[in-house]
Design an enzyme around this catalytic site. Structure first.
Site, PDB file in Angstrom:
ATOM      1  N   HIS A  16       0.845  -1.289   0.118  1.00  0.00           N
ATOM      2  CA  HIS A  16       0.157  -0.146   0.149  1.00  0.00           C
ATOM      3  C   HIS A  16       0.860   1.356  -0.012  1.00  0.00           C
ATOM      4  CE1 HIS A  16       0.900   1.042   4.244  1.00  0.00           C
ATOM      5  NE2 HIS A  16       0.843  -0.282   4.514  1.00  0.00           N
ATOM      6  N   GLU A  96      -1.533  -6.920   8.046  1.00  0.00           N
ATOM      7  CA  GLU A  96      -0.299  -6.763   8.750  1.00  0.00           C
ATOM      8  C   GLU A  96       0.040  -7.638   9.878  1.00  0.00           C
ATOM      9  OE1 GLU A  96       2.748  -6.440   8.295  1.00  0.00           O
ATOM     10  OE2 GLU A  96       3.105  -4.115   7.986  1.00  0.00           O
TER      11      GLU A  96
END
Length: 224
Positions: A16, A96
């Site tokens: 990202h 994550e």
């Protein structure tokens, strides 16, 4: 060899774009933070150059897409412009690392916190090896990534030795994607393989010699 390479399925890893916490060096796991304007530009620029028909990441070759459920990853997926066919699988499998008590802290702050608890007397804290209090351990990260890698190989196996495309895309986060690379190559998560993965960047994994039993990664590749 070039023809074999073109037919061998690939796994694209997209990190990202920049967030405010990432820019400040804060560990960002479960916190749902959006991209900065610069983060949007990073992903949009990468998409313009690398995503599209006959480009590096050709959406027509994708057979599966995995996206972390965090807002910053979902927004990145949208900005990449790969379309909704196949429909993305939004999954915690590629979320994550859960930083637990260390969420939002910087490395120095984490080490000071652990030192105050009498931890890490022999060496400084290392997220890869030591994990996070109240969050995930190295073993837990390893187990979920190994499960994901097995799933990817099952998806891609039918596409070997024929002319059908079989690429897979993962849209996720800096640390978990670096962990993914290590597990893809068969290394433990704490293996000392230093990697740089820029926000908005795209990396490519594949298989050497067109063999599903020889996972590898590109250190350089010719563009279409």
């Amino acid at each position: 060899m070039a023809d074999l390479e073109a037919r061998t399925p690939r796994v694209f890893l997209a990190r990202h774009g920049e967030t405010e916490w990432a820019k400040n060096g804060r560990y960002t796991g479960i916190t749902d933070i959006d991209l900065t304007d610069n983060g949007v530009n990073q992903v949009s620029s990468a998409a313009k150059m690398l995503v599209g028909e006959a480009k590096l990441l050709d959406p027509s070759r994708l057979v599966h897409v995995f996206v972390s459920p965090r807002k910053r990853a979902v927004r990145t997926y949208q900005l990449l412009g790969v379309g909704d066919s196949p429909s993305p699988e939004v999954t915690e499998d590629i979320a994550e690392w859960d930083y637990g008590d260390y969420e939002g802290l910087k490395v120095g702050e984490i080490r000071e916190l652990r030192h105050s608890k009498g931890l890490d007397k022999e060496r400084p804290w290392n997220v890869w090896a030591d994990g996070c209090e109240g969050g995930e351990s190295m073993q837990e990260v390893t187990e979920r990534l190994d499960k994901l890698i097995a799933k990817i190989k099952n998806i891609q196996e039918p596409y070997f030795d024929n002319d059908r495309a079989g690429d897979v895309l993962l849209v996720a986060h800096g640390l978990i994607l670096r962990c993914f690379v290590k597990r893809w190559l068969g290394f433990p998560v704490d293996f000392p393989l230093e990697m740089i993965f820029s926000p908005g960047g795209i990396s490519v994994m594949s298989y050497k010699n067109g063999n599903i039993k020889e996972p590898g990664f590109y250190i350089g590749l010719s563009l279409p």
